[in-house]
Design a protein around this motif. Structure first.
Motif, PDB file in Angstrom:
ATOM      1  N   ALA A  83       0.828  -1.208   0.000  1.00 36.97           N
ATOM      2  CA  ALA A  83       0.000   0.000   0.000  1.00 36.97           C
ATOM      3  C   ALA A  83       0.860   1.254   0.000  1.00 36.97           C
ATOM      4  O   ALA A  83       0.540   2.240  -0.674  1.00 36.97           O
ATOM      5  N   LEU A  84       1.969   1.224   0.737  1.00 33.83           N
ATOM      6  CA  LEU A  84       2.850   2.389   0.786  1.00 33.83           C
ATOM      7  C   LEU A  84       3.468   2.659  -0.580  1.00 33.83           C
ATOM      8  O   LEU A  84       3.542   3.815  -1.019  1.00 33.83           O
ATOM      9  N   LYS A  85       3.901   1.610  -1.272  1.00 33.67           N
ATOM     10  CA  LYS A  85       4.520   1.790  -2.582  1.00 33.67           C
ATOM     11  C   LYS A  85       3.545   2.436  -3.566  1.00 33.67           C
ATOM     12  O   LYS A  85       3.914   3.350  -4.314  1.00 33.67           O
ATOM     13  N   VAL A  86       2.291   1.987  -3.559  1.00 40.38           N
ATOM     14  CA  VAL A  86       1.291   2.575  -4.451  1.00 40.38           C
ATOM     15  C   VAL A  86       1.038   4.033  -4.075  1.00 40.38           C
ATOM     16  O   VAL A  86       0.970   4.915  -4.941  1.00 40.38           O
ATOM     17  N   ALA A  87       0.908   4.303  -2.778  1.00 41.83           N
ATOM     18  CA  ALA A  87       0.669   5.677  -2.329  1.00 41.83           C
ATOM     19  C   ALA A  87       1.822   6.589  -2.734  1.00 41.83           C
ATOM     20  O   ALA A  87       1.605   7.733  -3.167  1.00 41.83           O
ATOM     21  N   GLU A  88       3.053   6.122  -2.612  1.00 43.04           N
ATOM     22  CA  GLU A  88       4.214   6.936  -2.984  1.00 43.04           C
ATOM     23  C   GLU A  88       4.267   7.164  -4.492  1.00 43.04           C
ATOM     24  O   GLU A  88       4.541   8.287  -4.943  1.00 43.04           O
ATOM     25  N   LEU A 135      -6.448  -1.331   1.600  1.00 38.95           N
ATOM     26  CA  LEU A 135      -7.101  -0.106   1.151  1.00 38.95           C
ATOM     27  C   LEU A 135      -7.131   0.937   2.267  1.00 38.95           C
ATOM     28  O   LEU A 135      -6.838   2.121   2.048  1.00 38.95           O
ATOM     29  N   ASN A 136      -7.458   0.508   3.474  1.00 43.23           N
ATOM     30  CA  ASN A 136      -7.476   1.433   4.598  1.00 43.23           C
ATOM     31  C   ASN A 136      -6.087   1.980   4.898  1.00 43.23           C
ATOM     32  O   ASN A 136      -5.934   3.163   5.230  1.00 43.23           O
ATOM     33  N   GLU A 137      -5.064   1.150   4.770  1.00 41.44           N
ATOM     34  CA  GLU A 137      -3.696   1.627   4.992  1.00 41.44           C
ATOM     35  C   GLU A 137      -3.318   2.672   3.946  1.00 41.44           C
ATOM     36  O   GLU A 137      -2.758   3.729   4.268  1.00 41.44           O
ATOM     37  N   LEU A 138      -3.640   2.398   2.692  1.00 39.62           N
ATOM     38  CA  LEU A 138      -3.318   3.350   1.625  1.00 39.62           C
ATOM     39  C   LEU A 138      -4.025   4.688   1.862  1.00 39.62           C
ATOM     40  O   LEU A 138      -3.414   5.758   1.728  1.00 39.62           O
ATOM     41  N   ASP A 144      -3.478  11.408   5.407  1.00 37.77           N
ATOM     42  CA  ASP A 144      -2.684  11.783   6.592  1.00 37.77           C
ATOM     43  C   ASP A 144      -3.437  11.431   7.871  1.00 37.77           C
ATOM     44  O   ASP A 144      -3.562  12.238   8.801  1.00 37.77           O
ATOM     45  N   ARG A 145      -3.878  10.172   7.929  1.00 36.66           N
ATOM     46  CA  ARG A 145      -4.654   9.712   9.082  1.00 36.66           C
ATOM     47  C   ARG A 145      -3.935   8.627   9.867  1.00 36.66           C
ATOM     48  O   ARG A 145      -4.559   7.958  10.701  1.00 36.66           O
ATOM     49  N   VAL A 146      -2.651   8.415   9.624  1.00 32.86           N
ATOM     50  CA  VAL A 146      -1.916   7.423  10.402  1.00 32.86           C
ATOM     51  C   VAL A 146      -1.732   7.981  11.816  1.00 32.86           C
ATOM     52  O   VAL A 146      -1.214   9.091  11.984  1.00 32.86           O
ATOM     53  N   PRO A 147      -2.180   7.259  12.855  1.00 34.57           N
ATOM     54  CA  PRO A 147      -2.060   7.783  14.217  1.00 34.57           C
ATOM     55  C   PRO A 147      -0.615   8.161  14.556  1.00 34.57           C
ATOM     56  O   PRO A 147       0.331   7.491  14.129  1.00 34.57           O
ATOM     57  N   ARG A 154       5.352   8.539  10.266  1.00 32.38           N
ATOM     58  CA  ARG A 154       6.153   9.465   9.452  1.00 32.38           C
ATOM     59  C   ARG A 154       6.062   9.160   7.954  1.00 32.38           C
ATOM     60  O   ARG A 154       6.397  10.007   7.120  1.00 32.38           O
ATOM     61  N   LEU A 155       5.583   7.956   7.609  1.00 36.10           N
ATOM     62  CA  LEU A 155       5.524   7.567   6.191  1.00 36.10           C
ATOM     63  C   LEU A 155       4.391   8.264   5.454  1.00 36.10           C
ATOM     64  O   LEU A 155       4.339   8.247   4.223  1.00 36.10           O
ATOM     65  N   ALA A 156       3.473   8.887   6.196  1.00 42.63           N
ATOM     66  CA  ALA A 156       2.364   9.586   5.546  1.00 42.63           C
ATOM     67  C   ALA A 156       2.804  10.878   4.880  1.00 42.63           C
ATOM     68  O   ALA A 156       2.025  11.497   4.144  1.00 42.63           O
TER      69      ALA A 156
END
Length: 336
Positions: A83-88, A135-138, A144-147, A154-156
């Motif tokens: 999910a992080l790779k797609v978001a980036e 999907l929720n992680e992405l 910018d909702r990562v607690p 910090r990855l957000a």
């Protein structure tokens, strides 16, 4: 109603995969001039008849070669990826082309089971069915909702900020519509895969929950469209698509999109009408007036404010002409 293009990068008999990819760029530039709203490219793996295995690789060149189109994926098959790779990746594209990038997400493999296995990094076991969690992680990265206390917080801070893509959920089954409504995402139903999505979209509109991205439900429908100057010419062009679908439905493989002559011989041999389609499949085929009427009827049945036209046509020039006629039928705003 917005009219857009979904391009599966078809590879026809006698045409290389490289040429099919170049055809995508040529068609995208035409769509940009003609006034289409979005241009999405699909993801298929292990296919010799569809050339695009990586939408994000094509999105950049398409966006660079066009000016007005929103450009995106139809879609990225999220279960294959981090999910992080797609978001980036889509954050970077959004930073380069502000306000023009769409991230359409799907949960289908876009391939057969063997190819899906080859795509996995860890092949010792089947990957988990955790699309909703992915999907929720992405979305947590994008919105910018990562607690703050989460180790991934910090990855957000994605590359390309403050720009971000418009994220859509794609589907051809009830579950995708349920998730799109629950998460407050725009939703695109693939009628060209399963022509029975009206109840799914009705439930999406009924159950929609507003989100950071979307205050009210917003849906579209993707349909197979083949347009020509006359109904008869369109039916002939559509025979290639019909032959391919019949082979897929019966588990047979076609290496390339067949020519009209090949398709006509096939239908004559099997004593079938040239517009025969497997159960559950639909194609809108005809002259501009007929095509507009049928598209408007499908959009009304779905409650859709957007329509994406996907066209599997053997001849590239005929495919270009099909989109020209579609733009004329809907009186799209042609670039000066």
């Amino acid at each position: 109603m917005k009219i857009s293009v979904l391009d599966q990068a078809p590879v026809s008999e006698g045409v290389s995969s490289a040429q099919a990819l170049r055809n995508v760029l040529e068609l995208a530039q035409l769509a940009d001039r003609l006034g289409f709203y979005r241009y999405w490219v699909a993801e298929h793996h292990g296919s010799t008849s569809l050339a695009c295995a990586s939408p994000e690789v094509l999105i950049g060149p398409i966006a660079a070669a066009t000016q007005r189109l929103r450009v995106g994926s139809g879609g990225v098959m999220l279960p294959h990826y981090s999910a992080l790779k797609v978001a980036e990746s889509f954050g970077m594209l959004s930073g380069l082309y502000p306000g023009r990038i769409d991230l359409g997400l799907g949960r289908a493999p876009g391939s057969d089971s063997l190819t899906a296995s080859a795509l996995q990094r860890d092949r010792r076991q089947r990957p988990p069915d955790d699309f909703f969690e992915q999907l929720n992680e992405l979305l947590a990265y994008q919105w910018d909702r990562v607690p703050a206390e989460h180790p991934y917080a910090r990855l957000a801070d994605l590359p390309g900020r403050p720009e971000s893509p418009q994220t859509w959920l794609l589907g051809s089954s009830p579950q995708s519509g349920i998730w799109a409504a629950e998460l407050g995402l725009p939703y695109m139903f693939a009628d060209f895969i399963q022509a029975a999505g009206e109840p799914v979209c009705a439930a999406y509109h009924r159950d929609f929950v507003a989100s950071d991205a979307l205050a009210a439900p917003h849906s579209g429908v993707a349909v197979q469209v083949i347009c020509a100057d006359t109904d008869e010419e369109a039916r002939l062009l559509a025979s290639s698509y019909a032959m391919r679908l019949i082979h897929m439905h019966t588990g047979r493989r076609l290496d390339k999109i067949p020519s009209v002559d090949t398709a006509l011989r096939f239908f004559e041999q099997h004593q079938l009408p040239i517009d025969s389609l497997p159960p559950g499949r639909r194609a809108i085929v005809g002259s501009p007036h007929r095509v507009r009427e049928e598209i408007e009827a499908v959009a009304a049945a779905y409650g859709a404010s957007e329509v994406m036209a996907v066209s599997i046509i053997y001849d590239h020039q005929a495919r270009m002409r099909s989109y020209e006629l579609l733009a004329q039928a809907f009186e799209l705003q042609v670039a000066a």
